[in-house]
Write an enzyme that holds these catalytic residues in place. Structure first.
Site, PDB file in Angstrom:
ATOM      1  N   GLU A  14       0.856  -1.201   0.000  1.00  0.00           N
ATOM      2  CA  GLU A  14       0.000   0.000   0.000  1.00  0.00           C
ATOM      3  C   GLU A  14       0.884   1.241   0.000  1.00  0.00           C
ATOM      4  O   GLU A  14       2.111   1.149   0.168  1.00  0.00           O
ATOM      5  CB  GLU A  14      -0.920  -0.011   1.230  1.00  0.00           C
ATOM      6  CG  GLU A  14      -2.007  -1.077   1.133  1.00  0.00           C
ATOM      7  CD  GLU A  14      -2.919  -1.131   2.339  1.00  0.00           C
ATOM      8  OE1 GLU A  14      -2.605  -0.505   3.366  1.00  0.00           O
ATOM      9  OE2 GLU A  14      -3.946  -1.825   2.258  1.00  0.00           O
ATOM     10  N   HIS A  58      -8.821   9.827   3.474  1.00  0.00           N
ATOM     11  CA  HIS A  58      -8.431   8.747   2.548  1.00  0.00           C
ATOM     12  C   HIS A  58      -8.645   9.272   1.138  1.00  0.00           C
ATOM     13  O   HIS A  58      -9.700   9.836   0.839  1.00  0.00           O
ATOM     14  CB  HIS A  58      -9.289   7.508   2.803  1.00  0.00           C
ATOM     15  CG  HIS A  58      -8.696   6.269   2.204  1.00  0.00           C
ATOM     16  ND1 HIS A  58      -8.616   6.066   0.851  1.00  0.00           N
ATOM     17  CD2 HIS A  58      -8.142   5.171   2.773  1.00  0.00           C
ATOM     18  CE1 HIS A  58      -8.039   4.892   0.618  1.00  0.00           C
ATOM     19  NE2 HIS A  58      -7.742   4.332   1.771  1.00  0.00           N
ATOM     20  N   ARG A  88      -0.750   8.947   1.876  1.00  0.00           N
ATOM     21  CA  ARG A  88      -2.124   9.452   1.730  1.00  0.00           C
ATOM     22  C   ARG A  88      -2.283  10.959   1.764  1.00  0.00           C
ATOM     23  O   ARG A  88      -3.116  11.516   1.064  1.00  0.00           O
ATOM     24  CB  ARG A  88      -2.971   8.901   2.873  1.00  0.00           C
ATOM     25  CG  ARG A  88      -3.411   7.553   2.593  1.00  0.00           C
ATOM     26  CD  ARG A  88      -4.227   7.019   3.696  1.00  0.00           C
ATOM     27  NE  ARG A  88      -4.217   5.585   3.488  1.00  0.00           N
ATOM     28  CZ  ARG A  88      -4.700   4.711   4.316  1.00  0.00           C
ATOM     29  NH1 ARG A  88      -5.254   5.115   5.441  1.00  0.00           N
ATOM     30  NH2 ARG A  88      -4.658   3.456   4.031  1.00  0.00           N
ATOM     31  N   HIS A  99     -11.073   9.821   7.195  1.00  0.00           N
ATOM     32  CA  HIS A  99     -10.882   8.372   7.358  1.00  0.00           C
ATOM     33  C   HIS A  99     -10.344   7.987   8.733  1.00  0.00           C
ATOM     34  O   HIS A  99     -10.759   6.975   9.296  1.00  0.00           O
ATOM     35  CB  HIS A  99      -9.905   7.914   6.270  1.00  0.00           C
ATOM     36  CG  HIS A  99      -9.618   6.453   6.258  1.00  0.00           C
ATOM     37  ND1 HIS A  99     -10.585   5.505   6.016  1.00  0.00           N
ATOM     38  CD2 HIS A  99      -8.457   5.762   6.450  1.00  0.00           C
ATOM     39  CE1 HIS A  99     -10.037   4.301   6.041  1.00  0.00           C
ATOM     40  NE2 HIS A  99      -8.752   4.428   6.332  1.00  0.00           N
ATOM     41  N   ARG A 106      -0.598   8.812   9.349  1.00  0.00           N
ATOM     42  CA  ARG A 106      -0.477   7.364   9.551  1.00  0.00           C
ATOM     43  C   ARG A 106      -0.153   6.634   8.252  1.00  0.00           C
ATOM     44  O   ARG A 106      -0.771   6.871   7.218  1.00  0.00           O
ATOM     45  CB  ARG A 106      -1.789   6.802  10.105  1.00  0.00           C
ATOM     46  CG  ARG A 106      -1.803   5.291  10.196  1.00  0.00           C
ATOM     47  CD  ARG A 106      -3.048   4.784  10.861  1.00  0.00           C
ATOM     48  NE  ARG A 106      -4.241   5.008  10.071  1.00  0.00           N
ATOM     49  CZ  ARG A 106      -4.759   4.118   9.221  1.00  0.00           C
ATOM     50  NH1 ARG A 106      -4.176   2.950   9.029  1.00  0.00           N
ATOM     51  NH2 ARG A 106      -5.866   4.402   8.560  1.00  0.00           N
TER      52      ARG A 106
HETATM   53  P1  FAD Z   1     -13.394   0.657  16.701  1.00  0.00           P
HETATM   54  O1  FAD Z   1     -13.136  -0.561  15.945  1.00  0.00           O
HETATM   55  O2  FAD Z   1     -13.984   1.790  15.964  1.00  0.00           O
HETATM   56  O3  FAD Z   1     -14.363   0.307  17.921  1.00  0.00           O
HETATM   57  C1  FAD Z   1     -14.921   1.339  18.699  1.00  0.00           C
HETATM   58  C2  FAD Z   1     -15.900   0.735  19.682  1.00  0.00           C
HETATM   59  O4  FAD Z   1     -16.228   1.684  20.680  1.00  0.00           O
HETATM   60  C3  FAD Z   1     -17.223   0.295  19.079  1.00  0.00           C
HETATM   61  O5  FAD Z   1     -17.585  -0.929  19.670  1.00  0.00           O
HETATM   62  C4  FAD Z   1     -18.205   1.383  19.538  1.00  0.00           C
HETATM   63  O6  FAD Z   1     -19.533   0.955  19.677  1.00  0.00           O
HETATM   64  C5  FAD Z   1     -17.615   1.676  20.896  1.00  0.00           C
HETATM   65  N1  FAD Z   1     -18.000   2.965  21.446  1.00  0.00           N
HETATM   66  C6  FAD Z   1     -17.701   4.200  20.983  1.00  0.00           C
HETATM   67  N2  FAD Z   1     -18.236   5.134  21.786  1.00  0.00           N
HETATM   68  C7  FAD Z   1     -18.875   4.471  22.774  1.00  0.00           C
HETATM   69  C8  FAD Z   1     -19.640   4.880  23.891  1.00  0.00           C
HETATM   70  N3  FAD Z   1     -19.868   6.172  24.182  1.00  0.00           N
HETATM   71  N4  FAD Z   1     -20.171   3.933  24.690  1.00  0.00           N
HETATM   72  C9  FAD Z   1     -19.999   2.619  24.429  1.00  0.00           C
HETATM   73  N5  FAD Z   1     -19.284   2.182  23.380  1.00  0.00           N
HETATM   74  C10 FAD Z   1     -18.739   3.098  22.565  1.00  0.00           C
HETATM   75  N6  FAD Z   1      -6.733   0.329   9.504  1.00  0.00           N
HETATM   76  C11 FAD Z   1      -5.770  -0.549   9.141  1.00  0.00           C
HETATM   77  O7  FAD Z   1      -4.775  -0.713   9.852  1.00  0.00           O
HETATM   78  N7  FAD Z   1      -5.923  -1.278   7.999  1.00  0.00           N
HETATM   79  C12 FAD Z   1      -6.999  -1.159   7.181  1.00  0.00           C
HETATM   80  O8  FAD Z   1      -7.109  -1.837   6.178  1.00  0.00           O
HETATM   81  C13 FAD Z   1      -7.998  -0.209   7.536  1.00  0.00           C
HETATM   82  N8  FAD Z   1      -9.065  -0.006   6.723  1.00  0.00           N
HETATM   83  C14 FAD Z   1     -10.066   0.824   7.150  1.00  0.00           C
HETATM   84  C15 FAD Z   1     -11.210   0.962   6.367  1.00  0.00           C
HETATM   85  C16 FAD Z   1     -12.271   1.738   6.806  1.00  0.00           C
HETATM   86  C17 FAD Z   1     -13.502   1.872   5.954  1.00  0.00           C
HETATM   87  C18 FAD Z   1     -12.178   2.404   8.045  1.00  0.00           C
HETATM   88  C19 FAD Z   1     -13.306   3.238   8.549  1.00  0.00           C
HETATM   89  C20 FAD Z   1     -11.014   2.304   8.810  1.00  0.00           C
HETATM   90  C21 FAD Z   1      -9.965   1.523   8.373  1.00  0.00           C
HETATM   91  N9  FAD Z   1      -8.803   1.383   9.122  1.00  0.00           N
HETATM   92  C22 FAD Z   1      -7.830   0.505   8.745  1.00  0.00           C
HETATM   93  C23 FAD Z   1      -8.693   2.027  10.434  1.00  0.00           C
HETATM   94  C24 FAD Z   1      -9.023   0.984  11.512  1.00  0.00           C
HETATM   95  O9  FAD Z   1     -10.082   0.165  11.072  1.00  0.00           O
HETATM   96  C25 FAD Z   1      -9.450   1.627  12.823  1.00  0.00           C
HETATM   97  O10 FAD Z   1      -8.546   2.633  13.173  1.00  0.00           O
HETATM   98  C26 FAD Z   1      -9.477   0.588  13.925  1.00  0.00           C
HETATM   99  O11 FAD Z   1     -10.284  -0.487  13.546  1.00  0.00           O
HETATM  100  C27 FAD Z   1      -9.994   1.206  15.213  1.00  0.00           C
HETATM  101  O12 FAD Z   1     -10.186   0.168  16.140  1.00  0.00           O
HETATM  102  P2  FAD Z   1     -10.645   0.532  17.612  1.00  0.00           P
HETATM  103  O13 FAD Z   1     -10.725  -0.751  18.347  1.00  0.00           O
HETATM  104  O14 FAD Z   1      -9.784   1.595  18.138  1.00  0.00           O
HETATM  105  O15 FAD Z   1     -12.099   1.195  17.439  1.00  0.00           O
HETATM  106  C1  SIN Z   2      -7.402   0.862   2.924  1.00  0.00           C
HETATM  107  O1  SIN Z   2      -7.721  -0.299   2.723  1.00  0.00           O
HETATM  108  O2  SIN Z   2      -7.101   1.667   2.044  1.00  0.00           O
HETATM  109  C2  SIN Z   2      -7.401   1.356   4.324  1.00  0.00           C
HETATM  110  C3  SIN Z   2      -6.118   1.027   4.922  1.00  0.00           C
HETATM  111  C4  SIN Z   2      -5.900   1.833   6.153  1.00  0.00           C
HETATM  112  O3  SIN Z   2      -6.682   2.706   6.501  1.00  0.00           O
HETATM  113  O4  SIN Z   2      -4.863   1.589   6.785  1.00  0.00           O
END
Ligand code: FAD
Ligand code: SIN
Length: 564
Positions: A157, A285, A332, A394, A429
């Site tokens: 990537e 993104h 990015r 993103h 990032r």
């Molecule tokens: P999340 O997975 O967002 O979980 C947050 C949790 O907190 C959820 O359960 C939510 O309900 C809960 N929550 C929030 N507020 C409250 C509240 N007030 N009370 C109770 N619960 C609450 N990163 C990569 O490294 N590789 C990728 O390929 C990639 N692709 C992506 C594609 C997309 C479309 C997106 C949106 C992001 C992508 N990212 C990627 C970024 C990555 O997915 C996220 O940064 C990561 O998953 C965040 O994980 P997390 O556990 O911190 O939060």
């Molecule tokens: C993507 O698949 O382009 C998202 C990857 C990332 O957010 O790290």
């Protein structure tokens, strides 16, 4: 009495008491619920994405192995798998092939972050990556393998100098979330509370003490949480609390983040006098699918460009050569700004990603979800049609500031995942480093939690949530409209390209919104929309404030007035 038995006893008592009261005829519903005992846990995890679930599993396994009882609550504001994690497409980065080196991954991360990353943290994350990813595999996560053997198929990537992205088709996040949830459910010590919304963290402030931001002995005792089924606010008391609440995308009109991403954890921590950092570094993104009015935006993974996809204008001409020698695979921030500049130059609402020249069978194998989505929603045949794309918010590089063990400045409060600021990403990032950061820091936070758990005490005089004098807001339209205004302020004035004047205007508008919202909040019974708006205002304030303070253009922060 062991805590598990105690829990069973309390729950039985509670059910009997409520039954008795509800048959007595002399109590209203709200009075009945005042008798509900607080939830008492060893560990409270707010969030069920990769960060929260990884941390909970580690704790449960540790106590299981020691054969010691433990109680872990995981709360999540909607269903358990509705997270940013579930939507991750590209994959998770790690040095896996023998030709790759830790040094190269470290350098790529530093270059993407404009070298303001915390180098020590970068080294920690990169070198601990293979072990953490092996754990995900051990939990049952599947990653694609090459056809001719047992080796993982490693994708490339933007900003990566080697192939190092482990992935499962183009739905890597959903696969990780599935495996982690299954693992969590295998432990009796973990209780998942779905549709429970955390409103505020509990600290000495709730015992009547003055708590200020740089006081060193602030302690977290859990959180006030809205039970969305009953409408009551319940006390979740815990010796240690983990914030794993994810991102902030909903403050923008256009974002790849699902609706849960309203920055709740960051706002809660800030109100509790936690320290936040790097909030100005918002990642857009470059390639979300252009579908005007659709929120969240569907992502066209960066891995598509890694596979050979080329950015083009409508007439088929390329433009990235005018911006960066790495062309469509530049980091990015550079690609998103280049697209923004092309769109402004040509007065168009999107550019295109061309994959017509790619091997269709192979493309389909790697990106079945993207191919299908483009067909179903825009009628595109990617063998003949270019994919219309536009940048969308993103990811947030900043968040609640933590040390290298995930500890915030508030004692017994940890943060991991997107809501935290570890210093890994610096000003931008590197793709696929986010899922990685979450697993590495969930592990490090787990180790520190175990080390520190003995000192944790929960006071027995924490008051119940007090909502006397409030009523249900009659005009829900006010919250809806204020949310729209906020999204508009952030999108128009605090986007990919900023100026001093735009930032000043954004802050002025936000102050008005803040005052209006405060008045409404004080009069209203707490609800999810009003609380989310409250959190989004706090988070937007932090973004604008830090953007105004940043006097040089670094990574994702680009202010035209800083250009010499
Ligand atoms: P999340 O997975 O967002 O979980 C947050 C949790 O907190 C959820 O359960 C939510 O309900 C809960 N929550 C929030 N507020 C409250 C509240 N007030 N009370 C109770 N619960 C609450 N990163 C990569 O490294 N590789 C990728 O390929 C990639 N692709 C992506 C594609 C997309 C479309 C997106 C949106 C992001 C992508 N990212 C990627 C970024 C990555 O997915 C996220 O940064 C990561 O998953 C965040 O994980 P997390 O556990 O911190 O939060
Ligand atoms: C993507 O698949 O382009 C998202 C990857 C990332 O957010 O790290």
């Amino acid at each position: 009495m062991s805590s598990l038995k105690e829990n069973f006893f309390l729950n039985t008592l509670l059910k009997k008491t409520n039954l008795l009261l509800s048959h007595s005829g002399s109590f209203s519903n709200s009075q009945i619920f005042k008798f509900i005992m607080p939830h008492k846990y060893d560990f409270l995890v707010i969030g069920s994405g990769i960060a929260g679930l990884s941390y909970a599993v580690k704790l449960a396994r540790h106590f299981d192995e020691k054969k010691e009882p433990v109680r872990i609550a995981v709360i999540t504001k909607v269903q358990a798998d509705e997270t940013n994690t579930k939507y991750a497409q590209g994959g998770i980065a790690a040095v896996w092939s023998k030709d790759d080196t830790f040094q190269k991954h470290i350098e790529d991360t530093m270059v993407a972050g404009d070298s303001i990353n915390n180098k020590k943290v970068v080294e920690i994350v990169v070198t601990e990556a293979p072990e953490r990813i092996q754990e995900l595999i051990n939990y049952g996560t599947r990653f694609d393998k090459e056809h001719d053997g047992d080796q993982y198929d490693l994708a490339k990537e933007g900003g990566h100098s080697d192939h190092r992205i482990l992935h499962f088709k183009d739905i890597t996040g959903a696969e990780i979330e599935r495996a982690l949830l299954a693992e969590v459910k295998s432990y009796e010590s973990i209780e998942i509370f779905t549709h429970f919304f955390a409103i505020d963290l509990i600290t000495q402030h709730h015992l009547g003490e003055t708590v200020y931001r740089y006081r060193e002995d602030i302690k977290c005792f859990g959180a006030y949480v809205l039970n969305r089924q009953t409408g009551e606010v319940e006390k979740f008391l815990a010796k240690t609390t983990m914030l794993a609440t994810g991102g902030i995308g909903q403050i923008y009109q256009s974002t790849t983040n699902p609706t849960v991403a309203t920055g709740d954890g960051i706002a809660m921590a800030y109100r509790a006098k936690g320290i936040c950092d790097n909030m100005e570094f918002i990642q857009f993104h470059p390639t979300s699918l252009h579908q005007p009015g659709k929120k969240p935006s569907f992502l066209i993974s960066e891995a598509v460009r890694g596979f050979g996809g080329i950015l083009k204008n409508k007439d088929g001409s390329t433009f990235m050569e005018n911006y960066d020698e790495r062309l469509s695979l530049a980091p990015r921030d550079i690609v998103a700004r280049a697209i923004d500049s092309e769109m402004k130059r040509l007065g168009v609402s999107n550019v295109y990603l061309d994959v017509k020249h790619c091997d269709y069978e192979k493309f389909l194998e790697h990106f079945p979800n993207i191919t299908q989505y483009c067909k179903d929603h825009l009628g595109l045949d990617i063998r003949k049609d270019m994919i219309p794309v536009v940048p969308a918010q993103h990811y947030l590089c900043g968040g609640v500031k933590v040390n290298e063990f995930g500890q915030t400045n508030i004692n017994y409060l940890y943060a991991a995942g997107e809501c935290s600021c570890t210093g890994l990403h610096g000003a931008n990032r590197l793709a696929s480093n986010s899922l990685l950061e979450a697993v590495v820091f969930a592990h490090r936070a787990f180790e520190k939690t175990i080390e520190n758990i003995d000192g944790a005490i929960i006071p027995d005089n924490i008051p119940d949530w007090d909502d006397s004098g409030t009523s249900h807001p009659e005009e829900q339209v006010l919250v809806t409209e204020m949310t729209r205004e906020l999204e508009s302020i952030m999108s128009n004035y605090v986007g990919i390209v900023r100026t001093n004047r735009r930032l000043k205007r954004a802050m002025g508008r936000l102050e008005l919104l803040f005052a209006e919202h405060e008045e409404l909040y004080k009069q209203s019974k707490v609800s999810v929309p009003i609380s989310e708006l409250r959190n989004m205002i706090v988070v937007s304030y932090l973004v604008i404030k830090m953007a105004m303070a940043r006097r040089e253009n670094l990574g994702l922060h680009y202010n035209l007035d800083n250009v010499k």
